[in-house]
Design an enzyme around this catalytic site. Sequence first.
Site, short mmCIF file in Angstrom:
data_model
loop_
_atom_site.label_atom_id
_atom_site.label_comp_id
_atom_site.label_asym_id
_atom_site.label_seq_id
_atom_site.Cartn_x
_atom_site.Cartn_y
_atom_site.Cartn_z
N LYS A 68 106.65 54.31 34.02
CA LYS A 68 106.04 52.73 33.33
C LYS A 68 104.73 52.66 33.40
O LYS A 68 104.05 52.32 32.82
CB LYS A 68 106.82 51.62 34.17
CG LYS A 68 105.91 50.63 33.20
CD LYS A 68 106.62 49.32 33.77
CE LYS A 68 105.48 49.08 35.17
NZ LYS A 68 105.07 47.85 35.03
N ASN A 69 104.00 52.83 34.48
CA ASN A 69 102.51 52.11 34.62
C ASN A 69 102.20 53.40 34.40
O ASN A 69 100.74 53.53 34.71
CB ASN A 69 102.18 52.28 36.31
CG ASN A 69 102.65 50.27 36.75
OD1 ASN A 69 102.80 50.27 35.63
ND2 ASN A 69 102.94 50.22 38.33
N CYS A 94 98.91 34.88 36.03
CA CYS A 94 100.52 36.10 36.31
C CYS A 94 101.01 35.59 37.36
O CYS A 94 100.06 34.88 38.24
CB CYS A 94 99.31 37.52 36.37
SG CYS A 94 100.98 38.50 36.98
N ARG A 127 111.70 45.15 32.43
CA ARG A 127 110.33 45.52 31.78
C ARG A 127 110.41 46.83 32.16
O ARG A 127 109.04 47.33 32.23
CB ARG A 127 109.34 44.15 32.36
CG ARG A 127 109.42 42.88 31.56
CD ARG A 127 107.97 42.20 31.96
NE ARG A 127 106.92 42.44 31.46
CZ ARG A 127 105.71 41.83 32.16
NH1 ARG A 127 105.80 40.51 32.82
NH2 ARG A 127 104.98 42.37 32.07
C1 EPZ Z 1 98.22 47.32 37.79
O1 EPZ Z 1 98.45 46.42 37.91
C2 EPZ Z 1 100.44 48.30 37.78
N1 EPZ Z 1 100.35 47.59 36.70
C3 EPZ Z 1 100.74 46.96 38.85
O2 EPZ Z 1 102.19 47.06 38.76
C4 EPZ Z 1 100.23 47.36 39.85
O3 EPZ Z 1 101.10 46.82 41.84
C5 EPZ Z 1 98.53 47.40 40.62
O4 EPZ Z 1 98.24 48.15 39.66
C6 EPZ Z 1 98.71 47.93 41.80
O5 EPZ Z 1 98.59 48.91 41.81
C7 EPZ Z 1 100.06 48.56 35.61
O6 EPZ Z 1 100.01 50.06 35.95
C8 EPZ Z 1 100.33 48.66 33.96
P1 EPZ Z 1 94.92 46.58 39.87
P2 EPZ Z 1 96.43 46.52 37.56
O7 EPZ Z 1 94.02 46.31 39.11
O8 EPZ Z 1 95.91 47.51 37.24
C9 EPZ Z 1 92.27 42.13 41.89
C10 EPZ Z 1 104.52 46.88 38.23
O9 EPZ Z 1 105.21 45.62 38.98
N2 EPZ Z 1 91.33 42.86 40.65
O10 EPZ Z 1 94.95 47.70 40.84
O11 EPZ Z 1 96.23 44.82 36.81
C11 EPZ Z 1 93.79 42.14 40.87
O12 EPZ Z 1 93.47 40.69 41.17
C12 EPZ Z 1 102.48 46.11 38.39
O13 EPZ Z 1 104.57 47.48 37.77
C13 EPZ Z 1 90.53 42.05 40.09
O14 EPZ Z 1 89.84 40.95 41.18
O15 EPZ Z 1 96.07 45.59 39.30
C14 EPZ Z 1 94.21 42.74 42.37
O16 EPZ Z 1 94.25 42.23 43.95
C15 EPZ Z 1 102.73 45.00 39.12
N3 EPZ Z 1 89.33 42.10 39.20
C16 EPZ Z 1 93.80 43.72 42.71
O17 EPZ Z 1 92.59 44.09 42.16
C17 EPZ Z 1 89.34 43.35 38.46
O18 EPZ Z 1 88.17 43.09 37.26
C18 EPZ Z 1 94.35 44.96 42.28
O19 EPZ Z 1 94.80 45.23 40.90
C19 EPZ Z 1 91.12 43.76 38.06
C20 EPZ Z 1 91.44 44.01 39.11
#
Ligand code: EPZ
Length: 421
Positions: free
Chosen positions: A22-23, A117, A400
């Site tokens: 999915k991701n 979220c 999902r």
């Molecule tokens: C991806 O989300 C995945 N989703 C998530 O999977 C996964 O948990 C996550 O990466 C971490 O591995 C998809 O790939 C569609 P991040 P993403 O940006 O990209 C902070 C699942 O269950 N952050 O790596 O949204 C953020 O708040 C899902 O399949 C900022 O502060 O995650 C978090 O604490 C859930 N500012 C951390 O970084 C930003 O601009 C990592 O988030 C971006 C992120």
Amino acid sequence: MDRFIVCGGARLCGELEVSGAKNSALPILAATLLADEPVTISRLPHLHDVTTMIELLGSLGVEVVIDERMNVQVNGPSITSFRAPYDLVKTMRASFVVLGPMLARYGGCEVSLPGGCAIGPRPVDQHLKGLAALGADIKMQDGYVLAAVNGRLRGARILMDMVTVGGTENLMMAATLAQGTTVIENAAREPEVVDLALLLNKMGAKISGHGADTIVVEGVEHLSGCEYEVMPDRVEAGTYLIAAASTRGKVKLNGIDPMLLDSVLLKLEEAGAELSRGDDWVAIDMHGERPRAVDVRTAPYPGFPTDLQAQFLALNTIAKGTSRVIETIFENRFMHVQEMNRMGADIALEGNTTAIVNGVEALKGAPVMATDLRASASLVIAALVAQGETTIDRIYHIDRGYECIEEKLQQLGAQIRRVSS
Ligand code: EPZ
């Protein structure tokens, strides 16, 4: 609303084929917007989130053709709208990754800011900061990001403040069509980022360093069409392996490179599992034994994935001994704990980052409620090991991200059925 009814106690045994990730599928679908020609994607998992992304592309006017073998051909250049609406973005945050491609290819777009979220605030500041560094003019208006560039984006050096998967993907896609070279430092190393880079390079992009923490993108003038197969879903695979270990079972998964799951396999071995590995399969055997408790700390790849924290916590609830599970990526990713405690687990939370789990002999079936995708999967695992019947409500979360989960679990001998009401 659909529910699962699970009768616990069966050991999971048998073989399964792992679905497409999915991701990986979601940013790959967004990347098709960059090409001048149609792109054909195969091994797309049949999931709600994938349907939402296809719906979003459709709402932009993009022609999407799905053939009888579930190959999806996306004709990016047929785009007629440059606005990703709130109704779609709010249901799936990952749709925010259309921002980079639309800006790079068409010079402007409006994308709704994702809302709150269940697992934490999840800001997008790093995406926006990086796009601004590439020369985009970014404004916020009425809950939307309005991004525009005069001519092409310009290559730049971007140092990410934290490791972000979606941020790295958005910027890597935007940089493919920028003028000059972009260097993304402190980039995410997740295999899904690598899968996206491989697709982009097949489309004609010049990306190197994917899989390491510095990604270099030499901008090109245009990208072309290609055919691409999505990588296997390591989170789905990890979920079934943890379920097998929790139920003292024996399961073989086909179609997955075990290297993608290294940190998880090591933890399963610590829990007492015997693992065998091939090039594209992995098998687990608990020899009927109860797992041992194992400490887990989530971290960006190659660390232990946050997307498997809840499932491993479910294993620890019935393991021999006490364990500490630490979540370092998201601020609110322990919503499953209260539900598991209602099933007889002994878990104490220290703040919102640490769970102390005292393994108990058995859980007891109870009505529980799913709060997010991976939490739902962990409740299914808890239900599989519990004595008696568990009803899991709000399983739309699980649809999902897990393709045919009840059929796959039934194939392994689980007693699980879906009830619609
Ligand atoms: C991806 O989300 C995945 N989703 C998530 O999977 C996964 O948990 C996550 O990466 C971490 O591995 C998809 O790939 C569609 P991040 P993403 O940006 O990209 C902070 C699942 O269950 N952050 O790596 O949204 C953020 O708040 C899902 O399949 C900022 O502060 O995650 C978090 O604490 C859930 N500012 C951390 O970084 C930003 O601009 C990592 O988030 C971006 C992120």
